[in-house]
Design an enzyme around this catalytic site. Sequence first.
Site, PDB file in Angstrom:
ATOM      1  N   ASP A  14     -28.420  -6.299 -23.723  1.00 54.16           N
ATOM      2  CA  ASP A  14     -29.734  -6.037 -23.144  1.00 54.16           C
ATOM      3  C   ASP A  14     -30.054  -4.548 -23.050  1.00 54.16           C
ATOM      4  OD1 ASP A  14     -29.905  -8.802 -22.793  1.00 54.16           O
ATOM      5  OD2 ASP A  14     -28.945  -8.692 -20.837  1.00 54.16           O
ATOM      6  N   LYS A  17     -32.022  -3.267 -27.951  1.00 49.05           N
ATOM      7  CA  LYS A  17     -31.783  -3.225 -29.400  1.00 49.05           C
ATOM      8  C   LYS A  17     -33.015  -3.684 -30.184  1.00 49.05           C
ATOM      9  CE  LYS A  17     -28.230  -5.869 -28.568  1.00 49.05           C
ATOM     10  NZ  LYS A  17     -27.972  -5.733 -27.113  1.00 49.05           N
ATOM     11  N   GLY A  41     -31.170 -12.024 -27.042  1.00 54.55           N
ATOM     12  CA  GLY A  41     -32.596 -12.070 -26.730  1.00 54.55           C
ATOM     13  C   GLY A  41     -33.152 -10.680 -26.964  1.00 54.55           C
ATOM     14  N   HIS A  42     -33.713 -10.452 -28.148  1.00 56.52           N
ATOM     15  CA  HIS A  42     -34.176  -9.104 -28.503  1.00 56.52           C
ATOM     16  C   HIS A  42     -35.690  -9.027 -28.362  1.00 56.52           C
ATOM     17  CE1 HIS A  42     -30.214  -8.251 -30.868  1.00 56.52           C
ATOM     18  NE2 HIS A  42     -30.047  -8.541 -29.603  1.00 56.52           N
ATOM     19  N   GLN A 217     -25.588  -8.487 -28.479  1.00 61.45           N
ATOM     20  CA  GLN A 217     -24.720  -8.272 -27.318  1.00 61.45           C
ATOM     21  C   GLN A 217     -24.381  -6.778 -27.204  1.00 61.45           C
ATOM     22  OE1 GLN A 217     -23.677 -11.270 -29.478  1.00 61.45           O
ATOM     23  NE2 GLN A 217     -25.371 -11.985 -28.260  1.00 61.45           N
TER      24      GLN A 217
HETATM   25  P1  IMO Z   1     -28.375  -9.358 -26.348  1.00 54.19           P
HETATM   26  O1  IMO Z   1     -28.211  -9.353 -27.841  1.00 54.19           O
HETATM   27  C1  IMO Z   1     -26.554  -9.864 -22.451  1.00 54.19           C
HETATM   28  C2  IMO Z   1     -23.170 -12.627 -22.144  1.00 54.19           C
HETATM   29  C3  IMO Z   1     -23.378 -13.864 -21.311  1.00 54.19           C
HETATM   30  C4  IMO Z   1     -21.965 -14.101 -20.812  1.00 54.19           C
HETATM   31  C5  IMO Z   1     -21.118 -13.711 -22.016  1.00 54.19           C
HETATM   32  C6  IMO Z   1     -20.691 -14.874 -22.887  1.00 54.19           C
HETATM   33  O2  IMO Z   1     -29.712  -9.804 -25.884  1.00 54.19           O
HETATM   34  O3  IMO Z   1     -27.974  -8.049 -25.772  1.00 54.19           O
HETATM   35  P2  IMO Z   1     -21.970 -16.410 -24.643  1.00 54.19           P
HETATM   36  O4  IMO Z   1     -23.173 -17.279 -24.482  1.00 54.19           O
HETATM   37  O5  IMO Z   1     -22.138 -15.323 -25.663  1.00 54.19           O
HETATM   38  O6  IMO Z   1     -20.714 -17.181 -24.854  1.00 54.19           O
HETATM   39  O7  IMO Z   1     -21.801 -15.687 -23.204  1.00 54.19           O
HETATM   40  O8  IMO Z   1     -21.912 -12.811 -22.777  1.00 54.19           O
HETATM   41  N1  IMO Z   1     -24.164 -12.414 -23.206  1.00 54.19           N
HETATM   42  C7  IMO Z   1     -25.155 -11.512 -23.154  1.00 54.19           C
HETATM   43  N2  IMO Z   1     -25.523 -10.672 -22.172  1.00 54.19           N
HETATM   44  N3  IMO Z   1     -27.205  -9.817 -23.607  1.00 54.19           N
HETATM   45  C8  IMO Z   1     -26.834 -10.627 -24.633  1.00 54.19           C
HETATM   46  O9  IMO Z   1     -27.362 -10.521 -25.861  1.00 54.19           O
HETATM   47  C9  IMO Z   1     -25.801 -11.559 -24.410  1.00 54.19           C
HETATM   48  N4  IMO Z   1     -25.202 -12.505 -25.156  1.00 54.19           N
HETATM   49  C10 IMO Z   1     -24.202 -13.014 -24.420  1.00 54.19           C
HETATM   50  O10 IMO Z   1     -24.267 -13.635 -20.257  1.00 54.19           O
HETATM   51  O11 IMO Z   1     -21.667 -13.211 -19.771  1.00 54.19           O
HETATM   52 MG    MG Z   2     -30.355 -10.196 -23.959  1.00 58.13          MG
END
Ligand code: IMO
Ligand code: MG
Length: 416
Positions: A14, A17, A41-42, A217
């Site tokens: 978050d 990106k 979630g971009h 992530q």
């Molecule tokens: P973006 O790309 C923030 C976190 C989840 C959880 C851990 C594992 O938008 O930055 P998962 O569903 O991947 O098995 O969850 O990773 N998580 C994220 N946190 N932004 C994301 O994506 C995330 N994708 C997974 O909250 O703690």
């Molecule tokens: Mg996100």
Amino acid sequence: MKKIDVVLGLQWGDEGKGKIVDVLTPNYNVVARFQGGPNAGHSICFGNQSFVLHTVPSGIFRAGTCNIIGNGVVIDPIILMQEIRAIEALGVNVREGLQIAKRANLILPTHRLLDAASEQKKGEHKVGTTGKGIGPAYTDKIARNGLRVGDILRPDFLERYHILRAAHLDMLGIRSVDDSEWLNAVEQLRQFAIVDNEIVIHRLMEDDRSILAEGAQGSLLDIDFGTYPFVTSSSTLCAGACVGLGTAPCHIGQVFGIFKAYCTRVGAGPFPTELFDSTGETLRRVGHEFGATTGRPRRCGWLDLVALKYTVMMNGVTSLIMMKCDVMNEFDTIRVCVGYELNGQPIDYFPFEATDDIRPVYRDFPGWKCDLSDCHSYDQLPQQLRDYITFIETQTHTPVSIISIGPDRNQTIFRN
Ligand code: IMO
Ligand code: MG
């Protein structure tokens, strides 16, 4: 041959990106996702619109850009098709600009159920996943059970699907699952360009096309170097771009590392600079820190330079991009974590035992206490903010080249 530049998050996801990929895309012919899946979630804002992308690369809104979903990504056909329809409704020709890796693994409906069951079983030790089936899909990939996008073109796809589905139902202890929507989405997916992305990308590089790899992530959620087991199931680091796209390390060019002027985290796991007071509440409210994928409130805290230095190192970051400075406009004091204390001992690195026992050591900076919306160049930024940025650059030995002062494409300051 042109090199591939990489954009990735240096914190717990978050970082912004989506916005940055969208802003940088006019300089690139191709944008490619290399890991993760619909857990991402971009968000992209332009005009009065905002849009959240989960699987489709963030270059999709720039006409003429080729967007590739790489082999390292896990794809839920239902979510992908929903997303494509929503983008098409905005008048974008998705079919023309999108290529999907044959080797990308599929997320099955039962993967989502397995994700939920795993979390439930962990009880109070749960990871707090996004519930999208990410972990189980990557588990099947590594265990050599997975189904890949290329498999949907095989005549025996349904047979293969039913074998895996039966194994999952067995594990779940249930008799059946409604998968009609999923099978429908698979049918629609067949109409897209399903490619050997490693070859496509290599040819594009030979033709001197510029490629931007879009991470999902963040580095602190990396399966190897993140705060395990509170991580995601893929390699979120720069090295992941090589295996996730099928390219060699020598083809990587610039590495843009994105970080927020503070820190957030969704889900469970250690977060040394987390704030439980009204300051954390203010960051959440002003920064709209609620998950773009799950809507969950994000945990908020001060910028952690120990962690940032670690992730800059792990990724070979050549250029830093600082996001959401505007969220701290009203702050009297801005704190930055410059060291940790673990069991009473000072440490200056990100430890294996990144637990709740870490005590952050802070350095305070005066806030700038003004609105940034009239700033259009670096020189126009308040001195206090520039001092804060200089300190980050000195600590990380890396230049901050882009500063974001709002969600819109236009609220971006480039530094030469
Ligand atoms: P973006 O790309 C923030 C976190 C989840 C959880 C851990 C594992 O938008 O930055 P998962 O569903 O991947 O098995 O969850 O990773 N998580 C994220 N946190 N932004 C994301 O994506 C995330 N994708 C997974 O909250 O703690
Ligand atoms: Mg996100």
